[in-house]
Design an enzyme around this catalytic site. Sequence first.
Site, PDB file in Angstrom:
ATOM      1  N   ARG A   1       0.869  -1.184   0.000  1.00 21.61           N
ATOM      2  CA  ARG A   1       0.000   0.000   0.000  1.00 21.61           C
ATOM      3  C   ARG A   1       0.904   1.232   0.000  1.00 21.61           C
ATOM      4  NH1 ARG A   1      -5.116   2.033   3.490  1.00 21.61           N
ATOM      5  NH2 ARG A   1      -6.035   0.509   2.091  1.00 21.61           N
TER       6      ARG A   1
ATOM      7  N   GLN B   1     -10.386  -3.733  -2.863  1.00 21.51           N
ATOM      8  CA  GLN B   1     -11.649  -3.168  -2.361  1.00 21.51           C
ATOM      9  C   GLN B   1     -12.811  -3.510  -3.296  1.00 21.51           C
ATOM     10  OE1 GLN B   1     -12.352  -1.025   0.534  1.00 21.51           O
ATOM     11  NE2 GLN B   1     -14.415  -1.544  -0.110  1.00 21.51           N
TER      12      GLN B   1
HETATM   13  N1   CP Z   1     -11.204   0.599   2.657  1.00 26.39           N
HETATM   14  C1   CP Z   1      -9.915   0.563   3.045  1.00 26.39           C
HETATM   15  O1   CP Z   1      -8.996   0.289   2.277  1.00 26.39           O
HETATM   16  O2   CP Z   1      -9.732   0.814   4.356  1.00 26.39           O
HETATM   17  P1   CP Z   1      -8.321   0.989   5.081  1.00 26.39           P
HETATM   18  O3   CP Z   1      -7.705   2.278   4.568  1.00 26.39           O
HETATM   19  O4   CP Z   1      -8.640   1.043   6.536  1.00 26.39           O
HETATM   20  O5   CP Z   1      -7.458  -0.186   4.731  1.00 26.39           O
HETATM   21  N1  NVA Z   2      -9.705   7.166  -1.808  1.00 21.73           N
HETATM   22  C1  NVA Z   2      -9.363   6.766  -0.459  1.00 21.73           C
HETATM   23  C2  NVA Z   2      -9.664   5.319  -0.280  1.00 21.73           C
HETATM   24  C3  NVA Z   2      -9.411   4.813   1.128  1.00 21.73           C
HETATM   25  C4  NVA Z   2      -9.692   3.351   1.260  1.00 21.73           C
HETATM   26  C5  NVA Z   2      -7.906   7.074  -0.193  1.00 21.73           C
HETATM   27  O1  NVA Z   2      -7.064   6.781  -1.038  1.00 21.73           O
HETATM   28  O2  NVA Z   2      -7.597   7.617   0.868  1.00 21.73           O
END
Ligand code: CP
Ligand code: NVA
Length: 318
Positions: free
Chosen positions: A112, A142
Amino acid sequence: MNQKIKEQLKGRSFLTLKDFTPEEIQYFLDLAEQLKADKKKGITGNRLKGKNVALIFEKPSTRTRCSFTIGCTDEGGHPEYLGRDDIQLGYKETIEDTARVLGRMFDGIEFRGFRQDYVEKLAEYSGVPVWNGLTDEYHPTQILADLLTMKEQFGYLKGLRFVYAGDGRNNMANSLMIGCGKMGLHFTILAPKALWPKEDLVRLCREYADASGGSVTMSEDTDAVTGADVIYTDVWCSMGEEEKAAERVALLRPYQVNRALLEKTGKDSTIVMHCLPAVRENEITAEVFEANADVIFDEAENRMHTIKAVMVATLGDD
Ligand code: CP
Ligand code: NVA
């Protein structure tokens, strides 16, 4: 389970849904459904026994981190969390060198972070399956949870009328457009033109939709929610864009998911979804959020079952 698809997924990375056919996406969903049903009966497995999985997080996470950790542990594997200040990546070491080191030690890597080219380089240089846990451009795991949740709610996906209201050019909008396009949903971005997705991605998703019987449209007009089965929203400022808060509020206030927008669907059965975390009274009112909390938290739970399915399908042994 389709044996041919099962074999073709082994060893693959999961970087964006663009790389997967509708049949392969369906396989992930079917496997997640089965893993979920098993887990509810107290049955877990050993499909990741002996596998070590690196979890690299340059950005914070609740759902994605916990889903990879629990999904891996449930199947007998070992997850290792590597936070932003824990490793040399970005400070002393290039992504290519980090990839080659981790690939010698780990059997799979979740990433991530900010850059999509980082997750792609990790896959190229590590030689092990790499899973995209969110980049600035895409958030493909997601979408599997979202598709599974809609399947549970409606019993089918093809032909559902899906409206994404909000920042139409963020990772969620991009990935939902790809996933919905591939799976035959009628997908609409409801956003000011300044926040519509890139044209080349829209063109590609329209090709997916032509093949699947779905459609992809853009609108600035809130009447676009008429007939919607699903209204989906996400934060107005994604991680890393916090300085844009005032600008986004000004642009997106008319697209807030609130009671008035829901009434415009003309349906009582419309569900509201959110990937979370949510900023109440920005993209969604507390009232609408709480009225749809069952669906939204099913969606959050489904992150775990679908992420487990991705790891099992690409790395697991039977
Ligand atoms: N929806 C999602 O990716 O949540 P987190 O940022 O908590 O992982
Ligand atoms: N668009 C948001 C999604 C979080 C799961 C972000 O990147 O912060």
